[in-house]
Design an enzyme around this catalytic site. Structure first.
Site, short mmCIF file in Angstrom:
data_model
loop_
_atom_site.label_atom_id
_atom_site.label_comp_id
_atom_site.label_asym_id
_atom_site.label_seq_id
_atom_site.Cartn_x
_atom_site.Cartn_y
_atom_site.Cartn_z
N GLU A 27 139.24 3.43 97.68
CA GLU A 27 139.40 2.35 98.35
C GLU A 27 140.39 1.59 97.56
OE1 GLU A 27 140.15 2.04 101.41
OE2 GLU A 27 138.16 3.43 101.82
N HIS A 55 136.85 3.52 106.43
CA HIS A 55 137.35 2.33 105.51
C HIS A 55 136.66 1.73 104.59
CE1 HIS A 55 141.69 3.46 106.86
NE2 HIS A 55 140.99 3.01 108.20
N ASP A 109 133.31 6.97 104.06
CA ASP A 109 134.22 8.07 104.50
C ASP A 109 134.20 9.73 103.62
OD1 ASP A 109 135.73 6.64 105.81
OD2 ASP A 109 137.82 5.95 104.13
#
Length: 240
Positions: free
Chosen positions: A11, A147, A152
């Protein structure tokens, strides 16, 4: 076909590795199709997050304030990855951020990878969206979260195993690793003159910024100076 790899997802504060920062890293070590290790951590980007990033990821400034900075852990990340190839959905994006962090610390980081996004573009019907969430829905892969890096990375791993099981025998060439050719230049810290001029601009125009000047790169400082001058003008001379 490879069945040993690092399923990777990051992220970040934005899309460009030269301008934006990592906020979370998840690396899942997969050996012979099974997860055998995990490296998961939040990362302090040394800048406040935008509302959009908080809304998208659920990660907040408060969650990151005590997290390590990337400079302190990039060596551990590369050691964990070792010589295994990477795997991820649009893996070049995640690799480019790690590559930039490694180059900034004068570390070598070259590896091969398998991209599940490219596999989906080859194997899914044309009318179907190929993002990770929709691909998992299409192949009936449960996603507990989206997210967030670990969720993920896990989804990309499960998606790859599903695709490999369905198409590996007929099209093994699709599942071969490929080199990630990505060149990055080391980011130099801002010069003393740049930081002093920035401070003069901020004081002159009474501007508050969230970026720490001690952590800013030379190119970022140059862009910020140009932006302030364009919007507010240069430093005004003091009246005698």
């Amino acid at each position: 076909m490879t069945d040993s790899y690092i399923a990777l997802d990051l992220e970040t504060t934005g899309l460009e590795p030269k301008k934006e920062k990592i906020t979370e890293i998840a690396a899942l070590k997969v050996e012979h199709g099974q997860i055998t290790g995990r490296f998961v951590t939040l990362v302090n980007p040394k800048r406040p997050l935008t509302e959009r990033v908080v809304e998208l990821t659920g990660i907040t400034d408060d969650m990151l304030k005590d997290a390590p900075v990337i400079e302190d852990i990039i060596g551990e990340v590369l050691e964990f990855i070792g010589n295994l190839p990477l795997l991820g959905h649009n893996i070049r994006f995640d690799y480019s951020f790690l590559k930039q962090a490694a180059v900034n610390q004068k570390m070598e980081f070259e590896c091969e990878a398998v991209d599940t996004l490219k596999l989906c573009r080859k194997l899914m019907p044309e009318q179907e969206k190929k993002n990770l969430g929709n691909a998992c829905i299409y192949y009936k892969i449960e996603q507990p979260l989206t997210h967030r890096a670990e969720a993920d990375a896990l989804s990309a791993h499960l998606l790859y195993q599903k695709l490999r099981g369905l198409h590996g025998e007929d099209q093994p060439e699709l599942f071969a690793t490929m080199p990630l050719n990505c060149r990055m230049k080391r980011q130099q810290p801002a010069t003393k003159r740049q930081k002093e001029y920035l401070q003069d601009l901020l004081k002159c125009h009474r501007i508050n910024i969230t970026v720490q000047l001690n952590d800013i790169s030379r190119s970022d400082a140059s862009r910020l100076i140009d932006k302030i001058i364009l919007q507010y003008g240069r430093v005004k001379p003091q009246n005698k």
